[in-house]
Design an enzyme around this catalytic site. Structure first.
Site, PDB file in Angstrom:
ATOM      1  N   LYS A 118       1.160  14.486   1.350  1.00 16.66           N
ATOM      2  CA  LYS A 118      -0.203  14.800   0.904  1.00 16.66           C
ATOM      3  C   LYS A 118      -0.380  16.307   0.682  1.00 16.66           C
ATOM      4  O   LYS A 118      -1.364  16.746   0.097  1.00 16.66           O
ATOM      5  CB  LYS A 118      -1.228  14.273   1.908  1.00 16.66           C
ATOM      6  CG  LYS A 118      -1.248  12.742   2.006  1.00 16.66           C
ATOM      7  CD  LYS A 118      -2.243  12.268   3.057  1.00 16.66           C
ATOM      8  CE  LYS A 118      -2.157  10.775   3.345  1.00 16.66           C
ATOM      9  NZ  LYS A 118      -2.888   9.941   2.368  1.00 16.66           N
ATOM     10  N   LYS A 141     -14.453   8.696  -3.556  1.00 11.94           N
ATOM     11  CA  LYS A 141     -15.694   9.024  -2.829  1.00 11.94           C
ATOM     12  C   LYS A 141     -16.209  10.399  -3.232  1.00 11.94           C
ATOM     13  O   LYS A 141     -17.410  10.590  -3.434  1.00 11.94           O
ATOM     14  CB  LYS A 141     -15.452   8.942  -1.313  1.00 11.94           C
ATOM     15  CG  LYS A 141     -15.125   7.527  -0.847  1.00 11.94           C
ATOM     16  CD  LYS A 141     -14.497   7.468   0.539  1.00 11.94           C
ATOM     17  CE  LYS A 141     -13.829   6.116   0.736  1.00 11.94           C
ATOM     18  NZ  LYS A 141     -12.931   6.073   1.908  1.00 11.94           N
ATOM     19  N   LYS A 180      -8.028  13.914   4.954  1.00 12.11           N
ATOM     20  CA  LYS A 180      -7.195  12.700   4.876  1.00 12.11           C
ATOM     21  C   LYS A 180      -6.181  12.809   6.004  1.00 12.11           C
ATOM     22  O   LYS A 180      -6.112  13.849   6.670  1.00 12.11           O
ATOM     23  CB  LYS A 180      -6.479  12.607   3.528  1.00 12.11           C
ATOM     24  CG  LYS A 180      -5.773  13.910   3.101  1.00 12.11           C
ATOM     25  CD  LYS A 180      -5.171  13.821   1.702  1.00 12.11           C
ATOM     26  CE  LYS A 180      -6.142  14.029   0.589  1.00 12.11           C
ATOM     27  NZ  LYS A 180      -6.275  12.908  -0.328  1.00 12.11           N
ATOM     28  N   ARG A 181      -5.418  11.754   6.265  1.00  9.57           N
ATOM     29  CA  ARG A 181      -4.372  11.870   7.275  1.00  9.57           C
ATOM     30  C   ARG A 181      -3.444  13.030   6.936  1.00  9.57           C
ATOM     31  O   ARG A 181      -3.223  13.333   5.757  1.00  9.57           O
ATOM     32  CB  ARG A 181      -3.579  10.558   7.358  1.00  9.57           C
ATOM     33  CG  ARG A 181      -4.357   9.402   7.944  1.00  9.57           C
ATOM     34  CD  ARG A 181      -4.788   9.692   9.365  1.00  9.57           C
ATOM     35  NE  ARG A 181      -3.636   9.742  10.246  1.00  9.57           N
ATOM     36  CZ  ARG A 181      -3.319   8.798  11.128  1.00  9.57           C
ATOM     37  NH1 ARG A 181      -4.087   7.746  11.274  1.00  9.57           N
ATOM     38  NH2 ARG A 181      -2.249   8.925  11.900  1.00  9.57           N
ATOM     39  N   HIS A 213       0.798  -1.231   0.000  1.00  9.44           N
ATOM     40  CA  HIS A 213       0.000   0.000   0.000  1.00  9.44           C
ATOM     41  C   HIS A 213       0.825   1.272   0.000  1.00  9.44           C
ATOM     42  O   HIS A 213       0.263   2.374   0.028  1.00  9.44           O
ATOM     43  CB  HIS A 213      -0.926   0.044   1.216  1.00  9.44           C
ATOM     44  CG  HIS A 213      -2.002  -0.979   1.191  1.00  9.44           C
ATOM     45  ND1 HIS A 213      -3.245  -0.743   0.656  1.00  9.44           N
ATOM     46  CD2 HIS A 213      -2.012  -2.265   1.613  1.00  9.44           C
ATOM     47  CE1 HIS A 213      -3.989  -1.828   0.772  1.00  9.44           C
ATOM     48  NE2 HIS A 213      -3.248  -2.778   1.343  1.00  9.44           N
ATOM     49  N   THR A 249      -8.296   6.825  -1.967  1.00  4.60           N
ATOM     50  CA  THR A 249      -9.659   6.305  -2.112  1.00  4.60           C
ATOM     51  C   THR A 249     -10.666   7.409  -1.828  1.00  4.60           C
ATOM     52  O   THR A 249     -11.783   7.379  -2.349  1.00  4.60           O
ATOM     53  CB  THR A 249      -9.900   5.113  -1.167  1.00  4.60           C
ATOM     54  OG1 THR A 249      -9.355   5.425   0.120  1.00  4.60           O
ATOM     55  CG2 THR A 249      -9.257   3.852  -1.682  1.00  4.60           C
TER      56      THR A 249
HETATM   57  N1  N85 Z   1      -1.901   3.420   3.011  1.00  3.16           N
HETATM   58  C1  N85 Z   1      -2.201   3.372   4.306  1.00  3.16           C
HETATM   59  O1  N85 Z   1      -3.282   3.726   4.715  1.00  3.16           O
HETATM   60  N2  N85 Z   1      -1.225   2.894   5.160  1.00  3.16           N
HETATM   61  C2  N85 Z   1      -1.398   2.688   6.476  1.00  3.16           C
HETATM   62  O2  N85 Z   1      -2.434   2.892   7.058  1.00  3.16           O
HETATM   63  C3  N85 Z   1      -0.313   2.191   7.282  1.00  3.16           C
HETATM   64  C4  N85 Z   1       0.979   1.951   6.940  1.00  3.16           C
HETATM   65  C5  N85 Z   1       1.619   1.521   8.092  1.00  3.16           C
HETATM   66  C6  N85 Z   1       2.919   1.117   8.380  1.00  3.16           C
HETATM   67  C7  N85 Z   1      -2.876   3.890   2.049  1.00  3.16           C
HETATM   68  C8  N85 Z   1       3.249   0.719   9.668  1.00  3.16           C
HETATM   69  C9  N85 Z   1       2.287   0.745  10.646  1.00  3.16           C
HETATM   70  C10 N85 Z   1       0.978   1.147  10.359  1.00  3.16           C
HETATM   71  C11 N85 Z   1       0.672   1.529   9.084  1.00  3.16           C
HETATM   72  C12 N85 Z   1      -2.224   4.669   0.919  1.00  3.16           C
HETATM   73  O3  N85 Z   1      -1.520   5.777   1.437  1.00  3.16           O
HETATM   74  C13 N85 Z   1      -3.327   5.131  -0.013  1.00  3.16           C
HETATM   75  O4  N85 Z   1      -2.782   5.794  -1.137  1.00  3.16           O
HETATM   76  N3  N85 Z   1      -0.496   1.947   8.555  1.00  3.16           N
HETATM   77  C14 N85 Z   1      -4.162   3.931  -0.478  1.00  3.16           C
HETATM   78  O5  N85 Z   1      -5.278   4.374  -1.194  1.00  3.16           O
HETATM   79  C15 N85 Z   1      -4.646   3.145   0.726  1.00  3.16           C
HETATM   80  O6  N85 Z   1      -3.544   2.741   1.535  1.00  3.16           O
HETATM   81  C16 N85 Z   1      -5.385   1.879   0.323  1.00  3.16           C
HETATM   82  O7  N85 Z   1      -4.611   1.139  -0.562  1.00  3.16           O
END
Ligand code: N85
Length: 718
Positions: free
Chosen positions: A567, A674, A561-562, A370, A670
């Protein structure tokens, strides 16, 4: 004796009646006789009584779906994810079960507003952002498509933190989402599993003379499953999301108890319960804490054991065609330890030999990446593995040794390549590269948008792509149109269905049929009317939460978004400052478009720069909104505690969607989808799924700007 073989499918007459009168009676019964509350009680209990009323009507289909899946000889998918960002369920379940109208009527008979009851529900915030919400959208879509899919995750006591804004700064508060009970879950303690940690390994020969290993002197923790129903859209399918809660094997360690260490033995229970206590709030950055590795292994081990328990009910210990009926989809590397855990179970417990076990593993595991951000690539120090999961480390070493032989055969003498591709990184700290473990152990590796999948092949996983090009593929993300259009946007849903019927709800391509209406003045007027209703709803939310009034005749420009540097919320707020500057210096002429700029999103608690960006946005908002010279020309707000249920109000009320990441950084996105499906226009960069959206709608319908990936790279090299 077991439930899967000794009961038949439940007949149709087992279904509870679902007319308004029946719903009314059950609601009343739950409120008074089950919950012991009066009608005029705190509306949370009204929500709960209604949820139980609905859950009762889900049960028969749920049992039947389970029954059907366990007896059908078909391949099933198991979605392993540390995150499922579900949000609220009442409204969505009503929609999917086709019970919204009757329920609204039933509530009216008590002078209750269904929408108000829905708002009582606490979001199940068991995820950070895109990755977790994608998992939840996939659950909905698989159930709707009648795909046999089971979600496996963790039942965190505390989900994503609640964000408060104090003096412009983010403050994190614990999310006590289970307080008051979660009406959708069903504890199934009969399927409790035992997960091992610590201890040491012993090697010996079995009676047939084969070398074997056992993992001994372990500390054991119980995994108790809680099932949440996942309703397909009006198709009788109810899939399952199974969430594990950790607990001590015995409430009291009797030996300690007898020795008088009462408090210590109860404390052991506490320790075990820590594993599923809290969701790590890092989006796209790893943190390397031992507790996180424990969570990952706990999920992998409990889930795999549970799948094998079900297999053995029908097949005994015969694993010869297990691979044909199972796929374990790994949602990023977080559950990648599953590769080694499946090997451990097959070797040590099911007594298969290495080649049989490896063949099963490689045919059943599939890995979704991801993100390309280097800080999100998980690497666990070998010393952590040694103390927490010694047997798993041995297996990883063996997988790696065999894999590196394969690399050496393909590229003889290329030591540099072997070092690059090794699952074990030697320095600076000897570590396990979880993404490499996932790739080596899987039959499929996918990215989440076309651009992202190509970047994986050309960049991050280049060596692996050279070795196994056939493993790599793309699955562009999607979002469920049930929640994100049919549920979130009633005015637009009504308008669309009045023109083309409602089959678009399960077949979104049918929206193409609206094309001829684009120039129809009557349709345009009704479209604008729907948008205005949604803008009014969003403006009410902003005023309530931020105290800022958004005039409805201005452009609603939204970035939610986060918070992350890539971003580029910073770029957006700089644009706001630029607009403010133009107003101040008299450069806001007659063609000026009044604009309300809305931000929302959480910063990881340790990400200082992201937190400063929030503070900056709030300070800019204070200046702009407080300047009488600005008037209605510009408004700025930061919506606190952005979550799934906020997006359900935000996306329908947005005119302009901000998708402005630096090219190559946003794997897919995503939120972009939406907003688009709710009729917002997009301003965006050549990144992630923006590119695919752009290709679908045409450049004339997309405000495109910025560098392409290659241009960013060239600039970086300068
Ligand atoms: N990626 C994403 O949300 N990643 C995490 O939540 C995440 C990575 C991570 C690593 C999103 C270590 C610990 C916790 C963690 C992408 O940024 C988007 O572009 N949490 C994408 O649309 C979305 O994943 C779905 O594929």
């Amino acid at each position: 004796m077991n439930d899967q073989h000794n009961f038949c499918m439940l007949p149709d007459d087992e279904r509870l009646p679902s007319d308004a009168k029946a719903l009314e009676q059950d609601f009343h019964r739950y409120l008074i006789h089950h919950l012991g509350r009066f009608l005029g009680c705190n509306p949370y209990y009204q929500f709960k009584a209604l949820s139980y009323t609905l859950r009762d009507r889900i049960m028969t289909d749920w049992l039947n779906t389970w029954k059907q899946h366990s007896k059908a000889k078909q391949r099933r998918a198991f979605y392993f994810s540390m995150e499922f960002l579900i949000g609220r369920s009442l409204g969505n379940n009503l929609l999917n079960m086709g019970l919204s109208d009757q329920t609204e009527k039933a509530m009216e008979s008590f002078s209750l507003e269904l929408e108000e009851l829905e708002e009582q529900e606490h979001d199940a915030g068991l995820g950070n952002g895109g990755l977790g919400r994608l998992a939840a959208c996939f659950l909905d879509s698989c159930a709707t498509l009648k795909l046999p899919m089971l979600g496996y995750g963790l039942r965190y006591e505390y989900g994503m933190f609640r964000q408060e804004i104090e003096n412009g700064f983010q403050v994190e508060e614990p999310d006590q989402w289970l307080r008051g009970g979660y009406p959708w879950e069903l504890e199934r303690s009969e399927y409790t599993q035992v997960v091992h940690f610590g201890g040491r390994t012993e090697h010996f020969r079995d009676p047939e003379g084969h070398p074997r290993a056992r993992w001994v002197d372990t500390e054991d923790i119980l995994a108790i499953p809680y099932d949440v129903p996942v309703c397909g859209y009006r198709n009788g399918v109810i899939n399952t999301l199974r969430l594990w809660k950790s607990t001590a094997t015995d409430v009291f360690n009797l030996a300690e108890f007898n020795a008088g260490d009462y408090v210590e033995s109860v404390a052991a229970k506490n320790e075990a319960e820590h594993i599923t206590m809290v969701l790590y709030p890092n989006d796209a950055s790893e943190n390397g804490k031992a507790l996180r590795l424990k969570q990952q292994y706990f999920l992998a081990s409990a889930s795999l054991q549970d799948v094998m328990r079900q297999w053995e009910l029908a097949n005994g210990q015969d694993y010869s065609d297990f691979a044909e009926y199972h796929v374990f989809q790994l949602n990023d590397t977080h559950p990648a330890i599953s590769v080694a855990e499946l090997m451990r179970i097959l070797l040590d417990e099911k007594k298969l030999d290495w080649d049989q076990a490896w063949s099963i593993t490689r045919k059943t595991m599939a890995y979704t990446n991801h993100t390309l951000l280097p800080e999100a690539l998980e690497k666990w120090p070998v010393h952590l593995f040694e103390s927490l999961l010694p047997r798993l480390l041995e297996i990883i070493y063996e997988i790696n040794a065999r894999f590196l032989k394969e690399v050496a055969m393909r590229w003889p003498g290329d030591g540099d390549r072997r070092r690059r591709m090794s699952i074990i990184e030697e320095s600076p700290v000897k570590s396990v590269r979880m993404a490499y473990l996932a790739i080596v152990g899987s039959f499929s590796v996918n990215g989440v948008a076309d651009l992202h999948s190509n970047l994986l092949k050309k960049g991050l996983f280049r060596d692996f792509h050279e070795l196994w090009p056939e493993k790599f593929n793309n699955k562009t993300n999607g979002v469920t149109p049930r929640r994100w259009l049919a549920y979130a946007n009633p005015p637009l849903k009504r308008l669309i269905s009045s023109e083309i019927g409602d089959e678009w709800i399960c077949d979104l391509d049918r929206l193409e049929q609206l094309k001829p209406l684009a120039e129809d003045p009557d349709f345009q007027a009704r479209w604008r009317q729907a948008k205005q209703e949604n803008k009014a709803r969003l403006a009410r939310l902003v005023e309530k939460e931020c105290g800022t009034v958004f005039p409805l005749d201005s452009l609603f420009d939204v970035q939610v978004k986060r918070i992350h540097e890539y971003k580029r919320q910073l770029l957006n707020v700089l644009h706001v400052i630029h607009l403010y500057d133009r107003i101040r210096r008299g450069d806001a002429g007659p063609d000026w478009c009044n604009r309300c700029v809305l931000f929302g999103g959480k910063a990881a608690p340790g990400y200082q720069m992201a937190k400063k960006i929030i503070k900056l946005i709030n300070n800019v908002a204070e200046i702009v909104n407080g300047d009488p010279a600005v008037g209605d020309r510009l408004k700025v707000a930061f919506l606190p505690n952005y979550r799934v249920s906020s997006m359900e109000v935000i996306a329908p009320g947005t005119d302009l969607s901000e998708q402005i990441s630096t090219a190559g950084k946003e794997a897919s996105g995503t939120g972009n989808m939406k907003f688009m499906m709710n009729g917002a226009l997009t301003i965006g960069t050549y990144d992630g799924a923006n590119i695919e959206i752009l290709n679908a709608v045409g450049e004339e319908n997309f405000f495109l700007f910025g560098l392409k990936v290659e241009e960013v790279e060239a600039l970086r090299r300068h």
